[in-house]
Design an enzyme around this catalytic site. Structure first.
Site, PDB file in Angstrom:
ATOM      1  N   ARG A 167      11.944  26.604  47.977  1.00 20.28           N
ATOM      2  CA  ARG A 167      11.332  27.587  48.864  1.00 20.28           C
ATOM      3  C   ARG A 167       9.994  27.012  49.321  1.00 20.28           C
ATOM      4  NH1 ARG A 167       9.201  31.980  45.407  1.00 20.28           N
ATOM      5  NH2 ARG A 167       7.252  30.990  45.998  1.00 20.28           N
ATOM      6  N   HIS A 187       6.701  33.302  48.333  1.00 24.93           N
ATOM      7  CA  HIS A 187       7.832  34.233  48.151  1.00 24.93           C
ATOM      8  C   HIS A 187       8.018  35.115  49.389  1.00 24.93           C
ATOM      9  CE1 HIS A 187      10.537  37.112  46.348  1.00 24.93           C
ATOM     10  NE2 HIS A 187       9.671  38.085  46.537  1.00 24.93           N
ATOM     11  N   TYR A 196       0.697  29.675  41.309  1.00 22.01           N
ATOM     12  CA  TYR A 196       1.698  29.225  40.331  1.00 22.01           C
ATOM     13  C   TYR A 196       2.352  27.881  40.639  1.00 22.01           C
ATOM     14  CZ  TYR A 196       4.651  31.637  43.770  1.00 22.01           C
ATOM     15  OH  TYR A 196       5.259  32.037  44.928  1.00 22.01           O
TER      16      TYR A 196
HETATM   17  C1  LIG Z   1      16.397  44.411  39.976  1.00 24.74           C
HETATM   18  C2  LIG Z   1      15.197  43.807  40.621  1.00 24.74           C
HETATM   19  N1  LIG Z   1      14.147  43.462  39.870  1.00 24.74           N
HETATM   20  C3  LIG Z   1      13.034  42.953  40.429  1.00 24.74           C
HETATM   21  C4  LIG Z   1      12.942  42.775  41.770  1.00 24.74           C
HETATM   22  C5  LIG Z   1      11.647  42.254  42.417  1.00 24.74           C
HETATM   23  N2  LIG Z   1      11.845  40.911  42.977  1.00 24.74           N
HETATM   24  C6  LIG Z   1      12.128  40.735  44.274  1.00 24.74           C
HETATM   25  S1  LIG Z   1      12.453  39.133  44.637  1.00 24.74           S
HETATM   26  C7  LIG Z   1      12.212  38.650  43.051  1.00 24.74           C
HETATM   27  C8  LIG Z   1      12.421  37.206  42.672  1.00 24.74           C
HETATM   28  C9  LIG Z   1      13.822  36.769  42.971  1.00 24.74           C
HETATM   29  O1  LIG Z   1      14.007  35.430  42.650  1.00 24.74           O
HETATM   30  P1  LIG Z   1      15.326  34.656  43.020  1.00 24.74           P
HETATM   31  O2  LIG Z   1      16.518  35.422  42.560  1.00 24.74           O
HETATM   32  O3  LIG Z   1      15.200  33.283  42.525  1.00 24.74           O
HETATM   33  O4  LIG Z   1      15.397  34.687  44.601  1.00 24.74           O
HETATM   34  P2  LIG Z   1      14.373  34.042  45.647  1.00 24.74           P
HETATM   35  O5  LIG Z   1      13.321  35.075  45.906  1.00 24.74           O
HETATM   36  O6  LIG Z   1      13.830  32.795  45.044  1.00 24.74           O
HETATM   37  O7  LIG Z   1      15.193  33.777  46.850  1.00 24.74           O
HETATM   38  C10 LIG Z   1      11.842  39.739  42.263  1.00 24.74           C
HETATM   39  C11 LIG Z   1      11.513  39.667  40.835  1.00 24.74           C
HETATM   40  C12 LIG Z   1      14.062  43.134  42.528  1.00 24.74           C
HETATM   41  N3  LIG Z   1      14.092  42.992  43.864  1.00 24.74           N
HETATM   42  N4  LIG Z   1      15.172  43.636  41.934  1.00 24.74           N
END
Ligand SMILES: Cc1ncc(C[n+]2csc(CCOP(=O)(O)OP(=O)(O)O)c2C)c(N)n1
Ligand SMILES: Cc1ncc(C[n+]2csc(CCOP(=O)(O)OP(=O)(O)O)c2C)c(N)n1
Ligand SMILES: [Mg+2]
Ligand SMILES: [Mg+2]
Lengths: 359, 380, 359, 380
Positions: free
Chosen positions: D273, D277, D286
């Site tokens: 990425r 975020h 981080y």
């Molecule tokens: C059940 C749930 N817990 C927490 C979140 C908050 N949250 C949104 S994105 C994220 C990180 C997701 O990481 P990843 O699965 O690696 O996807 P990326 O953002 O890297 O595409 C979090 C913790 C959420 N959307 N859903």
């Protein structure tokens, strides 16, 4: 709306004379750099830091609570000060987080869990309902779980779906949980310290949209304990009963109401469980008219319990039914529409107008 | 010292192309697809005869415990009983593989493991008798309450083990699960947390072929359930769950590795639930007697007695001693369970919170008044 | 308590004159072997079978619903008749079950999910709250989810912990869900057919302790639709407002009350969402006194909503506050104590006595 | 014909001792630990040049889409944007690997995949603009709503694929997930259901190294995330996620296997990425810029352009054409998003249920009255 001024007004409205402390005296002094005016987010951060300094059993865990300091920065600097053992970035799994906290508490620690947003606590509801709420009871008091679950909740911050649920009803209707929600900077600090110090599990609901509101604040000043409601504004016409995210709009409504000839009291519940029947009923009996205000959906909301129990206990003092002003019975709308959903001053005053003033 | 230092957020190793070697070598994590077995093999000779006799004795007592508890349901002295008949090797070996400082996290089917850990049957069985949720003091006996919501005890085991490790105590947690339980999200989250935290925890899946009526083929398509381990980066082990010394040795190895800082292990024990799911279940609806009969031939006690006699570490006296101890336990259970349980309705309010809330106090008063009124009526 | 006689009495108390049909006429005739007197469990089983016969889009899925026929035998014989494709024994994972049902409904099927017990629906609450309740809304009506989630709920059957939760408040406080709970054999059939036929998600709460109560029953007879409350007993003194598992004890209390000079009406809500304000308010206004009875814990329970909304709408018709008789605010007790927790005749009549008869 | 006949509850094969051979041979399920890569290798020559050009063109347009959306957040025209900058190869290949009848189950980060599937950016971005939850018709475009609660869309994909299979339609569902999402219980339950049901579904995990601030090392200890597959008895595949043709071919193979009845596949794509975020995130907290810089060198478009020019299937004209198309899209987005969204507050009540309940009708009337009063005031 100016969060800072509302919070300051709210803080000023508190009645210092009745305050007493439940917060344990910290073993180490509070952060020396504490400014006199801080945001609720900063006050929560200080509460965590001071609790961790005071008691090595206090551990923080959750998603992104480490280097990032949480998406709302409530855990900012904790890993730097206490190390990753005390403030742990967990894998992304809420049932796992809460279940792990249960095990840590069984061992004797005092975990503070951060759920990232209201709706993301839902995966942990089985752990919460079937274990956290019941463990003390199902072990005849032998395995108390002194866990604090911090949940940023509610809307008004322009969040996309699943980021604005006012989910308190799920917690208030579950026996075995304390449910606490601050509306002022001072309470954010004091109630969080008290929640962490509690030997019972506490659902600590943080009103997201008040995070950035600032107020003068002294961490050493005691606040009312868990379980006490506080009158934020006295009044002689009727009382608005509210909590957490809706306190500022109620104070604003009370201000506007003056022009319409109503002198509204505003009662901040602070704790939904255990409920402060005594204070609430005292105020309602003296005024005879009450409106409950919260942003969660109305049907089956916590306001229903408040209205029902106040009516049971104060029936003959009531000049009008206890009315409710709440969010609509709909899934939280997209951010561009949320202001239509959230109770505003006009909707509150409309309800006040319906309190049968004619007789 | 910071236990979790290795997780510090520095660089992200191994994720730039050209450096995609796995973070863990998968090979040693994969279970051997033929389960560990020692009964009937020369490997048995390496075991301490005292341990073998101890296992045997406990198996015999455990079987009798299962039978007596089942009988108590028929007499209405237990509300319900999920028997571990046929699974005694797992139950007994699990209890024996743990040291006193270690913690056991049992499910509803594992009362025999709890009893084998030293808890009185009267205390271990309150949940199933119906007089109290948990009858023992979990901290005193280092045994979590019997867990009914499937797999939810797994993260508790991880959290406790992790906390103990942070506290510098050499405590290991052992979580008992069923094959069905491996399908729950909590199983997955617990194993992942355990692996990431390198928590000293062991997961024992008693694969008894069924989750109530649902056979393993409808539960999982995995080569073995032990193969799930590799997806978390922890070792998976497969063992004949009716071979008590084999289960004991696989668990002991896992427990000691965990204690030494080697992290968690997933153990799958192949066994069979000889009785119905509980006394309330009708197993004829979903399985054949021929299947049960085949497994009765592979009975853990039968296998053990045969192998130990062959090895010359078991004689008629020891067999009789075990039988006597089993009968004594059964007699004690009959006596204890035929007495009515003492019940205090007011206790419903005592442990909801550290201090009853004003609301609970009101409600307790209400019940007390009702009980007084009833007593009054009864008295008249 | 004799379940059969209570159910029979309940069925007899229904007012056939006001009945009308919402159940689609089955394409194939109802099970020809249908006996005239059946248990609620059998009626539910017939409803599933008839729905599956009538509409190939109806699929049943859950734990042990196949060869075993469900732990309560509600799905008995369905796999035998319709094959495992239509009645599916799933792996043991409730979020997976409901999430899979969501996908099936997105494709156009009409899934009926069985949760084995109340507390074992909790792992599926995220799917329920964040998807099932919201999908139609979040897609502007383009992805309706016609899912029925059957949940055996409540206590009174001697179940061990986690097997007796009266969990309706979690569902009634979630916008986007219909919540239906039958109390009679005829309603069990009729409301389940209507729920399956509904294009909205329905939480169908089956009162476990009424499963075995029998009553005369004709599947072809229409019942009141979803959303209508039914007066099970007329009365002139006050009304007991109740639903599901608590209907029999209310009818019994009304019977006993005669001796004390009270002529109690008993109103069976049948549907908690959408709520039948019209019928409930009509009855309350005419009698002026009401007691809400349910076995779920009181604080934050559905009874709070009922009491609050009835009071809001009928305030000046009330001679006394709407009282609530509910389970205590405690985790469900062990089976040997459950009769102390569940509302009984005496506790109901104590509340009736507090309805301020003096004035 | 009964699709699920093979799950019939007959005997329990393989669980009697002596017959413990695995139910599936684990070997072919295990991913190769070096990810599939074709850019810069001779394998690329076997690809259809038209496909390669199409992938390239879409990559270029996709990058511009990401940039424009990010710019729109700065101008306040989008509330929030989780960019897939750096992950375009996954986004574009995912969309292209599916046929029109197939379904895509995207997460919040996958709007580019949705747009690549043919949805207008204005419709794909309503969630992030804040005017509506879902802007497109999921059935019309066979694309589920963007999913925010992590991994919850995975069982939906399974259910839809399963239903389609029961209906005899050759539909495949592709679920997009992140590395963090693999930790959720729903991921586990979905993969297990898919495997047991042999549902025609493909899971693509875009492992971009982070879940917000949490690096993979704190998320999982697995050799690779693709190794999780073996625990469900399905194949796992590892691919260079910045290599569009490689992702496309691995996905296409998995999609076609699923369509042919071969069951589900778990694909892990190694990517990065590049942006924070979301625009609201501060990635400097981080991770190091050096890490980002290293990954910028491994940019999916850079790699693609270099390889295709080397192969001789890309020239300046095609590069210019792609750039023009990208600019045209960006211009359209600017125009469309700078107009204010049309909003109807009353729509909040329209789709809660098929028919509004009496309560919702009351509430809608209340809001209508409020709006009328406000309009009145505004009018005066
Ligand atoms: C059940 C749930 N817990 C927490 C979140 C908050 N949250 C949104 S994105 C994220 C990180 C997701 O990481 P990843 O699965 O690696 O996807 P990326 O953002 O890297 O595409 C979090 C913790 C959420 N959307 N859903
Ligand atoms: C979360 C949850 N869902 C459903 C149940 C109901 N239930 C009790 S035991 C059981 C089967 C468990 O099978 P398995 O894990 O193989 O253990 P076994 O009973 O064979 O020991 C089910 C479905 C439960 N207790 N918890
Ligand atoms: Mg089993
Ligand atoms: Mg990621």
């Amino acid at each position: 709306m100016n969060e800072a001024s509302v919070a300051a007004r709210a803080a000023a409205a508190a009645t210092p004379a009745t305050r007493k402390s439940t917060v344990p005296t910290p073993a180490t002094p509070a952060t020396p750099t504490m400014p006199t005016t801080v945001s609720m987010a900063q006050a929560l951060n200080s509460a965590l830091r001071d609790a961790m300094r005071a008691d090595p059993a206090v551990h923080v865990l959750g998603e992104d609570v480490g280097a990032l300091g949480g998406v709302f920065r409530i855990t900012d600097g904790l890993t730097a000060e206490f190390g990753p053992d005390r403030c742990l970035d967990t894998p992304l799994a809420e049932a796992g987080i809460l279940g792990t906290a249960v095990g840590m508490a069984m061992y004797g620690l005092r975990p503070v869990v951060e759920m990232q947003f209201d709706a993301f606590a839902y995966p942990a509801l089985e752990q919460l309902f079937s274990h956290v709420a019941k463990m003390r009871n199902r072990t005849a008091g032998r395995l108390p779980l002194p866990i604090t679950v911090r949940i940023p909740y509610g809307g008004g911050i322009g969040g996309v779906e699943h980021h604005s649920d006012a989910s308190e009803a799920y917690y208030t209707s579950t026996p075995g949980l304390h449910v606490v929600t601050p509306a002022t900077v001072a309470d954010a600090y004091g109630l969080l310290r008290a929640s962490i110090a509690s030997d019972d599990p506490v659902i600590f609901l943080e009103p997201k949209r008040l995070y950035w509101g600032k107020a003068g604040f002294d961490p050493a000043a005691p606040v009312e304990p868990i379980g006490r409601a506080v009158l934020r504004r006295t009044g002689s016409s009727a009382v608005l009963i509210t909590y957490g995210p809706s306190l500022p709009v109620c104070l604003e409504a009370a201000e506007v109401a003056k022009a319409e000839g109503w002198d509204l009291a505003v009662l901040d519940l602070r704790t939904l469980v255990p409920f402060d029947d005594e204070t609430v009923c005292r105020v309602v009996r003296s005024l005879g008219r009450a409106v409950v205000v919260h942003e969660a959906t109305g049907f089956g909301g916590t306001g229903a319990e408040i209205a029902a129990r106040v009516t049971e206990r104060c029936f003959h003092h009531l000049a009008a039914p206890v009315l409710r002003v709440t969010g609509f019975d709909i899934p939280y709308p997209p951010p561009m529409l949320e202001h239509h959903h959230l109770p505003g001053v006009d909707r509150i005053l409309d309800a006040v107008a319906r309190l049968q003033w004619e007789d | 010292m910071t236990v979790l230092d290795h997780r510090h957020h520095t660089a992200v190793p191994g994720w730039l192309p050209g450096a995609t070697a796995p973070r863990t070598d998968p090979a040693p994590l994969l279970p051997d697809v033929s389960p560990v077995r020692v009964l009937g093999t020369p490997a048995l000779e390496k075991y301490d005869p005292a341990l073998l006799r101890e296992l045997y004795r406990r198996l015999v007592v455990g079987r009798r415990y299962n039978q007596q508890a089942t009988t108590l349901t028929k007499q209405g002295r237990l509300a319900v009983y999920p028997a571990s008949t046929g699974q005694e090797a797992c139950q007994v070996a699990a209890a024996l593989a743990l040291g006193e400082q270690d913690w056991l996290f049992p499910s509803y089917r594992d009362t025999l493991a709890v009893v084998s850990r030293g808890v009185d049957p009267l205390e271990a069985l309150t949940l199933l008798r119906g007089n109290a949720h948990t009858g023992y003091d979990p901290r005193a006996v280092r045994t979590a309450p019997l867990c009914t919501p499937l797999a939810t005890q797994a993260p508790h085991a991880v959290g406790l083990a992790h906390a103990a490790r942070l506290g510098g105590e050499p405590v290991v947690a052992l979580a008992l699960l069923g094959d069905g339980g491996t399908s729950e999200g909590d199983f997955h989250e617990a194993l992942n947390f355990a692996a990431v935290l390198q928590a000293p925890v062991v997961f024992l899946v008693q694969n008894n072929g069924y989750a109530i009526s649902v056979p393993l083929t409808a539960q999982s398509a995995a080569p073995t359930l032990a193969h799930k381990a590799v997806g978390y980066g922890i070792p998976g082990r497969l063992v004949d769950g009716n071979d008590a010394p084999a289960v004991h040795s696989v668990l002991t190895e896992a427990v000691e590795r965990a204690r030494a800082g080697g992290g968690p292990t997933l153990v799958e024990a192949l066994t069979y639930r000889i009785e119905a799911h509980t006394n309330a279940d009708d197993a004829t609806r979903y399985r054949d007697d021929t299947e049960v009969a085949a497994w009765r031939e592979h009975d853990p006690i039968l296998l053990m007695e045969r192998a130990l006699r062959e090895l010359g570490v078991l004689d008629d006296t020891l067999v009789q001693d075990a039988a006597d101890e089993a009968e004594a336990l059964a007699a004690r259970m009959r006596a204890e369970f035929h007495a009515d349980a003492e019940l205090d309705p007011m206790s419903m309010f005592t442990h909801v919170f550290a201090e009853p809330t004003p609301q609970l106090r009101e409600q307790a008063d209400q019940l007390a008044a009702e009980l007084a009124a009833e007593a009054e009526v009864g008295h008249r």
